[in-house]
Design a protein around this motif. Structure first.
Motif, short mmCIF file in Angstrom:
data_model
loop_
_atom_site.label_atom_id
_atom_site.label_comp_id
_atom_site.label_asym_id
_atom_site.label_seq_id
_atom_site.Cartn_x
_atom_site.Cartn_y
_atom_site.Cartn_z
N ARG A 20 -23.28 -49.49 -88.23
CA ARG A 20 -24.75 -49.24 -87.98
C ARG A 20 -25.33 -48.80 -89.14
NH1 ARG A 20 -26.80 -44.59 -87.28
NH2 ARG A 20 -25.60 -42.81 -86.28
N ALA A 21 -26.62 -48.98 -89.78
CA ALA A 21 -27.18 -48.27 -90.81
C ALA A 21 -27.41 -46.80 -90.49
CB ALA A 21 -28.50 -48.94 -91.18
N ALA A 22 -27.22 -46.03 -91.34
CA ALA A 22 -27.70 -44.73 -91.22
C ALA A 22 -29.26 -44.61 -91.09
CB ALA A 22 -27.37 -43.80 -92.59
N LEU A 65 -40.32 -42.52 -97.35
CA LEU A 65 -39.39 -43.82 -97.29
C LEU A 65 -40.66 -44.98 -96.87
CD1 LEU A 65 -36.40 -42.66 -95.41
CD2 LEU A 65 -36.61 -43.03 -97.69
N ARG A 66 -41.45 -44.74 -96.25
CA ARG A 66 -42.55 -45.82 -96.06
C ARG A 66 -43.30 -46.04 -97.20
NH1 ARG A 66 -42.69 -43.31 -91.18
NH2 ARG A 66 -44.64 -42.34 -91.73
N ALA A 74 -31.44 -46.76 -96.53
CA ALA A 74 -30.58 -47.25 -97.13
C ALA A 74 -31.23 -47.63 -98.50
CB ALA A 74 -29.90 -48.57 -96.31
N THR A 75 -32.26 -48.41 -98.56
CA THR A 75 -32.63 -48.85 -100.02
C THR A 75 -33.04 -47.55 -100.83
OG1 THR A 75 -34.02 -50.67 -98.82
CG2 THR A 75 -34.75 -49.97 -100.98
N TRP A 76 -33.54 -46.59 -100.26
CA TRP A 76 -33.60 -45.27 -101.19
C TRP A 76 -32.15 -44.89 -101.63
CZ3 TRP A 76 -33.20 -39.78 -99.50
CH2 TRP A 76 -33.55 -39.20 -100.45
N TRP A 81 -28.38 -43.87 -105.74
CA TRP A 81 -26.63 -43.57 -105.98
C TRP A 81 -26.02 -44.74 -105.86
CZ3 TRP A 81 -29.72 -40.36 -103.16
CH2 TRP A 81 -29.88 -39.18 -103.69
N GLY A 82 -26.61 -46.27 -105.95
CA GLY A 82 -25.81 -47.24 -106.01
C GLY A 82 -25.13 -47.78 -104.66
#
Length: 82
Positions: A20-22, A65-66, A74-76, A81-82
């Motif tokens: 799952r995504a963080a 983030l918004r 995740a995008t941030w 940090w790749g």
């Protein structure tokens, strides 16, 4: 040596398991969230920089983030940090 290289590259190329995504709430597990609270403060968090990750810290970071990454933690993280 060849066998060791083969094991190394097999492990390196192994597919990453999908989990799952963080979420912003997961950041509470970090040992030090003061830097994240400083970002949150720029986006509405009004509490102290106290290293306690709670709902108001989460709301401030979520606003960041918004406004900057489409709401995606995740995008941030990937952009930094790749």
């Amino acid at each position: 040596t060849q066998a060791a290289h083969e094991r190394y590259y097999a492990e390196l190329m192994r597919p990453v398991p999908q989990g799952r995504a963080a979420t912003v709430a997961d950041l509470a597990k970090l040992a030090d969230v003061r830097g994240l609270q400083k970002i949150a403060k720029l986006y509405g968090y009004t509490g102290r920089i106290d290293n306690a990750w709670g709902p108001k810290s989460q709301a401030g970071l979520s606003a960041f983030l918004r406004q900057n990454y489409g709401g995606s933690l995740a995008t941030w993280l990937r952009s930094k940090w790749g």
